[in-house]
Design an enzyme around this catalytic site. Structure first.
Site, PDB file in Angstrom:
ATOM      1  N   ASP A   1      49.478  44.849  47.282  1.00 43.96           N
ATOM      2  CA  ASP A   1      49.903  45.770  46.204  1.00 43.96           C
ATOM      3  C   ASP A   1      48.755  46.647  45.728  1.00 43.96           C
ATOM      4  O   ASP A   1      48.966  47.651  45.044  1.00 43.96           O
ATOM      5  CB  ASP A   1      50.532  44.994  45.030  1.00 43.96           C
ATOM      6  CG  ASP A   1      49.579  44.020  44.330  1.00 43.96           C
ATOM      7  OD1 ASP A   1      48.438  43.828  44.807  1.00 43.96           O
ATOM      8  OD2 ASP A   1      49.990  43.446  43.304  1.00 43.96           O
ATOM      9  N   GLU A   2      47.517  46.272  46.112  1.00 45.66           N
ATOM     10  CA  GLU A   2      46.360  47.053  45.661  1.00 45.66           C
ATOM     11  C   GLU A   2      46.337  48.445  46.275  1.00 45.66           C
ATOM     12  O   GLU A   2      45.632  49.327  45.793  1.00 45.66           O
ATOM     13  CB  GLU A   2      45.060  46.304  45.970  1.00 45.66           C
ATOM     14  CG  GLU A   2      45.000  44.950  45.289  1.00 45.66           C
ATOM     15  CD  GLU A   2      43.606  44.368  45.218  1.00 45.66           C
ATOM     16  OE1 GLU A   2      42.629  45.127  45.226  1.00 45.66           O
ATOM     17  OE2 GLU A   2      43.501  43.128  45.163  1.00 45.66           O
TER      18      GLU A   2
ATOM     19  N   TYR B   1      37.933  48.083  49.390  1.00 37.23           N
ATOM     20  CA  TYR B   1      38.875  47.143  50.028  1.00 37.23           C
ATOM     21  C   TYR B   1      40.266  47.766  50.116  1.00 37.23           C
ATOM     22  O   TYR B   1      40.853  47.846  51.199  1.00 37.23           O
ATOM     23  CB  TYR B   1      38.933  45.826  49.245  1.00 37.23           C
ATOM     24  CG  TYR B   1      40.164  44.993  49.559  1.00 37.23           C
ATOM     25  CD1 TYR B   1      40.316  44.388  50.804  1.00 37.23           C
ATOM     26  CD2 TYR B   1      41.183  44.830  48.613  1.00 37.23           C
ATOM     27  CE1 TYR B   1      41.452  43.642  51.093  1.00 37.23           C
ATOM     28  CE2 TYR B   1      42.313  44.096  48.897  1.00 37.23           C
ATOM     29  CZ  TYR B   1      42.443  43.503  50.138  1.00 37.23           C
ATOM     30  OH  TYR B   1      43.585  42.774  50.434  1.00 37.23           O
TER      31      TYR B   1
HETATM   32  N1  LIG Z   1      44.542  36.958  49.018  1.00 39.85           N
HETATM   33  C1  LIG Z   1      45.446  37.721  48.418  1.00 39.85           C
HETATM   34  O1  LIG Z   1      45.721  37.556  47.218  1.00 39.85           O
HETATM   35  C2  LIG Z   1      46.168  38.784  49.205  1.00 39.85           C
HETATM   36  C3  LIG Z   1      47.229  39.458  48.613  1.00 39.85           C
HETATM   37  C4  LIG Z   1      47.925  40.426  49.356  1.00 39.85           C
HETATM   38  C5  LIG Z   1      47.547  40.688  50.657  1.00 39.85           C
HETATM   39  N2  LIG Z   1      46.497  40.039  51.207  1.00 39.85           N
HETATM   40  C6  LIG Z   1      46.148  40.335  52.610  1.00 39.85           C
HETATM   41  O2  LIG Z   1      46.444  39.168  53.352  1.00 39.85           O
HETATM   42  C7  LIG Z   1      45.521  39.041  54.439  1.00 39.85           C
HETATM   43  C8  LIG Z   1      44.877  37.678  54.393  1.00 39.85           C
HETATM   44  O3  LIG Z   1      44.169  37.540  53.155  1.00 39.85           O
HETATM   45  P1  LIG Z   1      43.390  36.193  52.824  1.00 39.85           P
HETATM   46  O4  LIG Z   1      43.212  36.138  51.374  1.00 39.85           O
HETATM   47  O5  LIG Z   1      44.014  35.063  53.553  1.00 39.85           O
HETATM   48  O6  LIG Z   1      41.969  36.517  53.494  1.00 39.85           O
HETATM   49  P2  LIG Z   1      40.769  35.538  53.814  1.00 39.85           P
HETATM   50  O7  LIG Z   1      39.535  36.327  53.525  1.00 39.85           O
HETATM   51  O8  LIG Z   1      40.957  34.227  53.164  1.00 39.85           O
HETATM   52  O9  LIG Z   1      40.887  35.280  55.386  1.00 39.85           O
HETATM   53  C9  LIG Z   1      40.702  36.297  56.313  1.00 39.85           C
HETATM   54  C10 LIG Z   1      40.663  35.667  57.708  1.00 39.85           C
HETATM   55  O10 LIG Z   1      40.570  36.748  58.653  1.00 39.85           O
HETATM   56  C11 LIG Z   1      39.484  36.497  59.529  1.00 39.85           C
HETATM   57  N3  LIG Z   1      38.926  37.794  59.898  1.00 39.85           N
HETATM   58  C12 LIG Z   1      38.299  38.683  59.090  1.00 39.85           C
HETATM   59  N4  LIG Z   1      37.926  39.769  59.818  1.00 39.85           N
HETATM   60  C13 LIG Z   1      38.338  39.547  61.083  1.00 39.85           C
HETATM   61  C14 LIG Z   1      38.257  40.283  62.286  1.00 39.85           C
HETATM   62  N5  LIG Z   1      37.669  41.467  62.336  1.00 39.85           N
HETATM   63  N6  LIG Z   1      38.800  39.764  63.409  1.00 39.85           N
HETATM   64  C15 LIG Z   1      39.398  38.542  63.385  1.00 39.85           C
HETATM   65  N7  LIG Z   1      39.483  37.786  62.283  1.00 39.85           N
HETATM   66  C16 LIG Z   1      38.970  38.293  61.146  1.00 39.85           C
HETATM   67  C17 LIG Z   1      38.511  35.641  58.756  1.00 39.85           C
HETATM   68  O11 LIG Z   1      37.693  34.894  59.645  1.00 39.85           O
HETATM   69  C18 LIG Z   1      39.449  34.767  57.929  1.00 39.85           C
HETATM   70  O12 LIG Z   1      39.823  33.614  58.645  1.00 39.85           O
HETATM   71  C19 LIG Z   1      44.542  40.197  54.316  1.00 39.85           C
HETATM   72  O13 LIG Z   1      44.930  41.208  55.203  1.00 39.85           O
HETATM   73  C20 LIG Z   1      44.696  40.650  52.865  1.00 39.85           C
HETATM   74  O14 LIG Z   1      44.441  42.031  52.750  1.00 39.85           O
HETATM   75  C21 LIG Z   1      45.793  39.089  50.516  1.00 39.85           C
END
Ligand SMILES: NC(=O)c1ccc[n+]([C@@H]2O[C@H](COP(=O)([O-])OP(=O)(O)OC[C@H]3O[C@@H](n4cnc5c(N)ncnc54)[C@H](O)[C@@H]3O)[C@@H](O)[C@H]2O)c1
Length: 303
Positions: free
Chosen positions: A124-125, A147
């Site tokens: 949502d960001e 981000y």
């Molecule tokens: N955390 C939230 O509140 C939230 C909310 C909405 C959307 N998202 C989206 O959901 C997704 C997951 O978020 P999260 O909080 O689980 O993130 P996280 O940072 O906990 O995990 C990210 C994972 O992706 C891997 N990764 C990062 N860069 C990489 C690359 N270049 N190639 C392969 N692997 C890679 C990392 O090793 C890690 O295991 C993201 O795309 C984020 O934008 C997160």
């Protein structure tokens, strides 16, 4: 969706990706996970021995081939921490933009009758903040920090590749997630960690910034619905709609870990800090989605 469908998950060792992989294996999918295994990866997942699970340790921007016969790519892989993106932007461009570009190119090079549907996990960001009301999927994107700018850029790549090269895609935009396995850099786990060290929570600015919160399993339920019942080229907001100020969240977390609700200090605000996020979820609810977990319930069960 037939049992035994092969899907490619990226970032499947991260906070949300690992929840999704676990649920996918339970639902009978065969999962290949491409994860770079950054600092944000979990090391405590139980699924690594599952015979239907394969891990490829690789950066999505360097991946050279896709596994054959995959039905979907669900792209969670990203640098995900706003504070880190403000300090240094390079890794965010590489993973969140170049990584998505590389995956899209790999799909484009796949014969059209074998191409997987690309599901981009967004946030949502990307809308930026809204003082009143809520953003729907039709609203324009106006990200406020590096981000969210890279996440918005990734979405635009997906949409552009979809139209020009006829790639099948769907995009989800979820609100803030909470749940097990989140890295300690993030808001709720950081408060818990500091409290356990008997240190006060650090809250940016006046703490009155509002966010909506969704449990990871509810978020992943929504992603499965989009995958199994969603429509190509559509975008789906996903939020349980629990809107709270950062101070209200901090107070709840502090009480849950046995600290006084005012065991925090206000610190200098984050540059570009969004005031309020809010999204409508009629589309995902029309697919049959509803959240099952509340923040209160989650916090009442933490140890
Ligand atoms: N955390 C939230 O509140 C939230 C909310 C909405 C959307 N998202 C989206 O959901 C997704 C997951 O978020 P999260 O909080 O689980 O993130 P996280 O940072 O906990 O995990 C990210 C994972 O992706 C891997 N990764 C990062 N860069 C990489 C690359 N270049 N190639 C392969 N692997 C890679 C990392 O090793 C890690 O295991 C993201 O795309 C984020 O934008 C997160």
């Amino acid at each position: 969706m037939s049992p035994g469908t092969h899907i490619l998950v990226t970032g499947g060792l991260g906070f949300i990706g690992s929840c999704f992989v676990e649920m996918a294996l339970e639902r009978g999918y065969i999962v290949t996970n491409v994860d770079k295994m950054t600092y944000a990866s979990r090391t405590d997942t139980q699924f690594h021995t599952n015979p239907h699970y394969t891990l490829i340790q690789k950066d999505i921007s360097d991946l050279e081939t896709l596994p054959s016969h995959i039905a979907y790519i669900i792209n969670f892989a990203a640098e995900s921490h706003v504070d880190n993106s403000i300090k240094s932007t390079h890794a965010f461009l590489k993973s969140n933009v170049h990584g998505v570009h590389n995956l899209l190119e790999l799909v484009r090079k796949t014969p059209s009758d074998e191409r997987p549907v690309f599901i981009q996990i967004s946030t949502d960001e990307v809308y930026g903040d809204i003082l009143e009301g809520s953003f729907s999927e039709e609203d324009r994107l106006k990200p406020s920090n590096p981000y969210s700018a890279t996440k918005a850029a990734a979405e635009e790549l997906v949409i552009g590749w979809g139209r020009t090269y006829k790639l099948k895609y769907r995009i989800t935009r979820a609100s803030n997630n909470y749940g097990a396995g989140q890295n300690e850099e993030k808001f709720i786990p950081r408060i818990m960690k500091l409290a356990r060290q008997n240190e006060k929570a650090k809250i940016y600015g006046n703490g009155l910034q509002k966010r909506e919160w969704t449990h990871t399993t509810d978020h992943c339920d929504g992603i499965f619905l989009v995958m199994e019942k969603g429509v190509d080229s559509e975008i789906y907001n996903i939020s349980a709609g629990e809107e709270l100020t950062n101070l209200e969240v901090a107070e709840k977390v502090l009480r849950a870990v046995g600290k006084p609700a005012d065991f925090y200090e206000l610190v200098t605000d984050r540059p570009g800090h969004d005031v309020r996020y809010s999204i409508t979820c009629d589309k995902i609810r029309a697919l049959g989605w509803k959240p099952n977990v509340t923040l209160e319930h989650y916090l009442s069960n933490i140890s």
